[in-house]
Design a protein around this motif. Structure first.
Motif, PDB file in Angstrom:
ATOM      1  N   PHE A 163      60.038 -16.106 -16.599  1.00  0.00           N
ATOM      2  CA  PHE A 163      59.180 -15.201 -17.368  1.00  0.00           C
ATOM      3  C   PHE A 163      60.028 -14.228 -18.180  1.00  0.00           C
ATOM      4  O   PHE A 163      61.172 -13.922 -17.828  1.00  0.00           O
ATOM      5  CB  PHE A 163      58.219 -14.435 -16.459  1.00  0.00           C
ATOM      6  N   HIS A 164      59.468 -13.776 -19.277  1.00  0.00           N
ATOM      7  CA  HIS A 164      60.063 -12.725 -20.102  1.00  0.00           C
ATOM      8  C   HIS A 164      58.929 -11.882 -20.660  1.00  0.00           C
ATOM      9  O   HIS A 164      58.099 -12.356 -21.440  1.00  0.00           O
ATOM     10  CB  HIS A 164      60.882 -13.313 -21.249  1.00  0.00           C
ATOM     11  N   VAL A 243      62.445 -30.938  -3.946  1.00  0.00           N
ATOM     12  CA  VAL A 243      61.864 -31.182  -5.274  1.00  0.00           C
ATOM     13  C   VAL A 243      61.827 -29.862  -6.028  1.00  0.00           C
ATOM     14  O   VAL A 243      61.553 -28.804  -5.453  1.00  0.00           O
ATOM     15  CB  VAL A 243      60.445 -31.774  -5.152  1.00  0.00           C
ATOM     16  N   LEU A 244      62.102 -29.909  -7.329  1.00  0.00           N
ATOM     17  CA  LEU A 244      61.972 -28.750  -8.209  1.00  0.00           C
ATOM     18  C   LEU A 244      60.666 -28.893  -8.985  1.00  0.00           C
ATOM     19  O   LEU A 244      60.464 -29.894  -9.680  1.00  0.00           O
ATOM     20  CB  LEU A 244      63.149 -28.677  -9.183  1.00  0.00           C
ATOM     21  N   THR A 245      59.790 -27.910  -8.855  1.00  0.00           N
ATOM     22  CA  THR A 245      58.537 -27.911  -9.612  1.00  0.00           C
ATOM     23  C   THR A 245      58.569 -26.736 -10.574  1.00  0.00           C
ATOM     24  O   THR A 245      58.649 -25.573 -10.149  1.00  0.00           O
ATOM     25  CB  THR A 245      57.319 -27.811  -8.677  1.00  0.00           C
ATOM     26  N   PHE A 246      58.539 -27.026 -11.873  1.00  0.00           N
ATOM     27  CA  PHE A 246      58.617 -25.993 -12.904  1.00  0.00           C
ATOM     28  C   PHE A 246      57.215 -25.676 -13.428  1.00  0.00           C
ATOM     29  O   PHE A 246      56.452 -26.591 -13.778  1.00  0.00           O
ATOM     30  CB  PHE A 246      59.503 -26.455 -14.055  1.00  0.00           C
ATOM     31  N   LEU A 247      56.894 -24.391 -13.493  1.00  0.00           N
ATOM     32  CA  LEU A 247      55.629 -23.942 -14.073  1.00  0.00           C
ATOM     33  C   LEU A 247      55.913 -22.851 -15.090  1.00  0.00           C
ATOM     34  O   LEU A 247      56.884 -22.100 -14.970  1.00  0.00           O
ATOM     35  CB  LEU A 247      54.697 -23.374 -12.996  1.00  0.00           C
ATOM     36  N   ASP A 248      55.035 -22.726 -16.100  1.00  0.00           N
ATOM     37  CA  ASP A 248      55.080 -21.577 -16.984  1.00  0.00           C
ATOM     38  C   ASP A 248      54.489 -20.372 -16.257  1.00  0.00           C
ATOM     39  O   ASP A 248      53.834 -20.510 -15.216  1.00  0.00           O
ATOM     40  CB  ASP A 248      54.311 -21.855 -18.273  1.00  0.00           C
ATOM     41  N   ALA A 249      54.662 -19.182 -16.827  1.00  0.00           N
ATOM     42  CA  ALA A 249      54.297 -17.943 -16.139  1.00  0.00           C
ATOM     43  C   ALA A 249      52.850 -17.532 -16.367  1.00  0.00           C
ATOM     44  O   ALA A 249      52.442 -16.453 -15.925  1.00  0.00           O
ATOM     45  CB  ALA A 249      55.227 -16.815 -16.591  1.00  0.00           C
ATOM     46  N   HIS A 250      52.058 -18.346 -17.036  1.00  0.00           N
ATOM     47  CA  HIS A 250      50.637 -18.047 -17.243  1.00  0.00           C
ATOM     48  C   HIS A 250      49.823 -19.302 -16.935  1.00  0.00           C
ATOM     49  O   HIS A 250      49.156 -19.870 -17.799  1.00  0.00           O
ATOM     50  CB  HIS A 250      50.373 -17.550 -18.668  1.00  0.00           C
ATOM     51  N   CYS A 251      49.942 -19.731 -15.681  1.00  0.00           N
ATOM     52  CA  CYS A 251      49.245 -20.923 -15.185  1.00  0.00           C
ATOM     53  C   CYS A 251      48.356 -20.542 -14.004  1.00  0.00           C
ATOM     54  O   CYS A 251      48.510 -19.482 -13.410  1.00  0.00           O
ATOM     55  CB  CYS A 251      50.244 -21.976 -14.710  1.00  0.00           C
ATOM     56  N   HIS A 383      46.517 -23.753 -17.886  1.00  0.00           N
ATOM     57  CA  HIS A 383      47.561 -23.082 -18.666  1.00  0.00           C
ATOM     58  C   HIS A 383      46.884 -22.278 -19.767  1.00  0.00           C
ATOM     59  O   HIS A 383      45.968 -22.761 -20.428  1.00  0.00           O
ATOM     60  CB  HIS A 383      48.487 -24.145 -19.283  1.00  0.00           C
ATOM     61  N   VAL A 384      47.316 -21.032 -19.961  1.00  0.00           N
ATOM     62  CA  VAL A 384      46.750 -20.204 -21.026  1.00  0.00           C
ATOM     63  C   VAL A 384      47.280 -20.704 -22.365  1.00  0.00           C
ATOM     64  O   VAL A 384      48.493 -20.659 -22.621  1.00  0.00           O
ATOM     65  CB  VAL A 384      47.117 -18.717 -20.839  1.00  0.00           C
ATOM     66  N   PHE A 385      46.385 -21.183 -23.204  1.00  0.00           N
ATOM     67  CA  PHE A 385      46.766 -21.669 -24.527  1.00  0.00           C
ATOM     68  C   PHE A 385      46.355 -20.642 -25.576  1.00  0.00           C
ATOM     69  O   PHE A 385      45.198 -20.234 -25.640  1.00  0.00           O
ATOM     70  CB  PHE A 385      46.090 -23.009 -24.818  1.00  0.00           C
ATOM     71  N   ARG A 386      47.321 -20.256 -26.386  1.00  0.00           N
ATOM     72  CA  ARG A 386      47.087 -19.215 -27.384  1.00  0.00           C
ATOM     73  C   ARG A 386      46.949 -19.815 -28.769  1.00  0.00           C
ATOM     74  O   ARG A 386      47.607 -20.813 -29.085  1.00  0.00           O
ATOM     75  CB  ARG A 386      48.234 -18.207 -27.351  1.00  0.00           C
ATOM     76  N   LYS A 387      46.154 -19.164 -29.605  1.00  0.00           N
ATOM     77  CA  LYS A 387      45.991 -19.636 -30.977  1.00  0.00           C
ATOM     78  C   LYS A 387      47.164 -19.237 -31.856  1.00  0.00           C
ATOM     79  O   LYS A 387      47.363 -19.799 -32.922  1.00  0.00           O
ATOM     80  CB  LYS A 387      44.696 -19.078 -31.562  1.00  0.00           C
ATOM     81  N   SER A 388      47.936 -18.251 -31.418  1.00  0.00           N
ATOM     82  CA  SER A 388      49.132 -17.859 -32.141  1.00  0.00           C
ATOM     83  C   SER A 388      50.120 -17.305 -31.134  1.00  0.00           C
ATOM     84  O   SER A 388      49.769 -16.997 -29.995  1.00  0.00           O
ATOM     85  CB  SER A 388      48.815 -16.824 -33.226  1.00  0.00           C
ATOM     86  N   SER A 389      51.357 -17.178 -31.554  1.00  0.00           N
ATOM     87  CA  SER A 389      52.410 -16.778 -30.633  1.00  0.00           C
ATOM     88  C   SER A 389      52.810 -15.324 -30.847  1.00  0.00           C
ATOM     89  O   SER A 389      52.920 -14.865 -31.979  1.00  0.00           O
ATOM     90  CB  SER A 389      53.647 -17.667 -30.839  1.00  0.00           C
TER      91      SER A 389
END
Length: 608
Positions: A163-164, A243-251, A383-389
């Motif tokens: 996360f950042h 096992v390594l399980t990678f997730l984004d920080a807004h899941c 996963h939180v999907f955004r319309k812009s970054s």
């Protein structure tokens, strides 16, 4: 003087009118800021952004956003104050967002909501009202619920979350969804990697909170920005799970999300597995189940794409829709991999910076070097999907993203790397700065297969040129116009698929005029769209369209070199140009009569 009753009525009327005007202004600002419609509507188009963020949107809503992490700063949030950015406004309401339902923001809070929205480019006010352990529906198919009773025999996993400057509520809701919906026997630990966050609440307050989590949770910090790729490597180096399980920080993980992933790795440790990625709406935080039978690939510019299983693939899936299925590429944000295999096959390319292209590099390497990638329909993660970054791109997009993609093309794509560089000036410039010696040595050491093998074996439905396919322009001799796919200019941008048309042939070799014709008779172009026509006569003219490639006979053609006619294989009619007023550039099928507008010339273009 008006009577008191009338004066009160007038004041009430004035107040109502004033509030209505305020709401209209706020609503218009919200729409203009997001540029993509109202709270609940989602546009039906591809959007390509100069910042490098790319969104793919289908008729059922957003399917994926590529460009999920780079980090943000105050300059990306207009009029933001220090206090605004650093204050944790988490204020949960017990029933807000329960069972994945949308959060409704009251009109009196719209101005605050709009201001906070800019920080993370999602509705932070709504997120902060949802409890960290909110309930979600069980979106699995019924057959999934009894398939993994032997889960105690599966390998254990470390869940790694980078996360950042993430919002407190989204970060910790991700963590708690892992804790609450993962069997304790399988969850070795959670590894949080802070990539030099600047928010005060992510420092000591986060450290003080972690002991409340009933699963061992590590917090690793980087004092300087290192980007997603290197931050994930940092987390992997400190992980103890098999096992390594990678997730984004807004899941948000759903019930039964982990067992299906680990079951596949237990059977074959060389398989990298991905969950079905569901949608958490950025405005309302509603949880929306995604279509399970999407698989990942990429276009000519190496932009990741989701495609729908079709034709023979779909027929094979009907026997058991819960079975994992192969995917040529993965989105890269959410996946699980055996730890030993991850490092044996080269982990991430450490010559890459920040993020971008690492998902394709890993996809090619896994497939070409003896592994496989599968999507597991019984595993669902939102996963939180955004319309812009909201994010900046440290180093600039040309210096980072195109450098990363240049490395992918140089190492793994063989002749198709030359094809990519021919189409992309920025990547062609960036390739001169790349030293890929170590990755080429890895490729040789692992005895990896060629990119031609990958296309033929892993992705036979691909739309890339090959030596045994036509690649070039298709020109109508009667009109002296070229076939094009509908993305040529702004007037086409809102219909990536639709009525097939011809337009003025340009001297430059532009992508919109380039088509492939396979030996099976499919006329394809970038983004897996094909020339498509009805198989039988109907009412009115038989219009020809450019639609998603399906593999069915309605998309098969044959070109007769002598007559230059382009015939539809099923109905034996010829491709012609409409003579209807206002539709002169559109293509139709007619009985073959030898007319000049039924003659098509294929002009090959060198692709290497």
């Amino acid at each position: 003087m008006f009577p008191p009753k009338v004066r009160r009525s007038k004041r009430l009327l004035f107040t109502i009118i004033f509030l209505t005007l305020v709401l209209i202004i706020v609503w218009r600002i919200h729409i203009r800021t997001n540029r993509d419609g109202d709270f609940l509507s989602i546009p039906k188009k591809h959007i390509f952004r100069e910042s490098g963020q790319e969104e793919y949107m289908g008729k059922n809503g957003i399917k994926v956003i590529v460009g999920h992490y780079v980090g943000n700063s105050k300059r990306n949030v207009p009029n933001a104050t220090y206090d605004m950015l650093n204050k944790n406004n988490f204020d949960p309401r017990p029933e807000a967002g329960s069972m994945g339902n949308p959060v409704v923001v009251e009109p009196k809070d719209l101005l605050v909501m709009q201001q906070l929205f800019q920080i993370n480019r999602f509705n932070l006010l709504a997120s902060d009202r949802i409890p960290l352990n909110r309930t979600l529906p069980d979106v699995r198919r019924k057959k999934c619920r009894t398939k993994y009773d032997d889960y105690k025999t599966y390998p254990t996993t470390s869940v790694i979350i980078v996360f950042h400057n993430e919002a407190w509520s989204t970060l910790l809701r991700t963590v708690w969804s892992v804790v609450n919906r993962s069997p304790g026997e399988l969850l070795e630990e959670i590894v949080l990697v802070d990539d030099a966050s600047e928010r005060e609440y992510l420092r000591k307050p986060l450290e003080d909170y972690l002991p409340k989590i009933p699963v061992r949770t590590k917090l690793l910090r980087s004092q300087r920005r290192i980007g997603l790729i290197k931050a994930r490597l940092k987390g992997a180096a400190h992980a103890h799970g098999q096992v390594l399980t990678f997730l984004d920080a807004h899941c948000e993980c759903t019930t039964g999300w982990l067992e299906p992933l680990l079951s596949v790795i237990k059977r074959n440790p060389k398989t990298v597995v991905c969950p079905v990625i569901d949608i958490i709406h950025d405005d309302t935080f509603a949880y929306v189940k995604s279509f399970e039978l999407h698989w990942g690939a990429f276009n000519w510019n190496l932009q990741f794409r989701w495609f729908t299983l079709s034709g023979k693939q779909l027929d094979e899936r009907k026997l058991d829709t819960t079975q994992p299925f192969d995917t040529p590429a993965m989105a890269g944000g959410l996946f699980a991999v055996d730890k030993a295999v991850f490092f044996q096959i080269g982990s991430y390319d450490e010559g890459m910076d920040v993020w971008g292209g690492e998902n394709l590099e890993m996809s090619f390497r896994i497939w070409q070097c003896g592994g496989k990638i599968q999507i597991v329909p019984c595993s669902h993660v939102g996963h939180v999907f955004r319309k812009s970054s909201p994010y900046s791109f440290p180093g600039g997009i040309s210096n980072v993203l195109y450098s990363n993609l240049a490395r992918v093309a140089l190492v793994w794509m063989d002749d198709w790397g030359k094809f990519y560089f021919k189409l992309n000036d920025k990547a062609r410039t960036a390739k001169e700065r790349q030293n890929v010696t170590a990755r080429m040595e890895l490729k040789e050491r692992l005895h990896c297969k060629s990119f031609r093998w990958y296309l033929d074996t892993v992705w036979p439905q691909h739309f890339f040129p090959t030596n045994d396919r036509f690649f070039g322009k298709i020109r109508n001799l009667g009109k002296d116009l070229c076939l094009l796919r509908p993305l040529r200019s702004d007037k086409w941008i809102n219909q990536p698929m639709g009525v097939a048309k011809i337009d003025r042939c340009l001297e430059d070799d532009i992508e919109e005029e380039m088509f492939v014709m396979t030996q099976d008779g499919f006329i394809m172009t970038d983004d897996s769209v094909c020339l498509d026509a009805p198989e039988r006569d109907g009412l009115g003219p038989m219009k020809v369209r450019i639609l998603a490639c399906s593999g069915y006979s309605r998309q098969k053609w044959e070109h007769e070199k002598n007559s230059k006619q382009l015939r539809h294989v099923s109905n034996r009619k010829c491709l012609d140009v409409s003579k209807e007023k206002g539709h002169e550039a559109e293509l139709i099928l007619k009985d073959c009569d030898g007319s000049r507008t039924q003659q098509w010339e294929f002009h090959p273009i060198p692709w290497k």
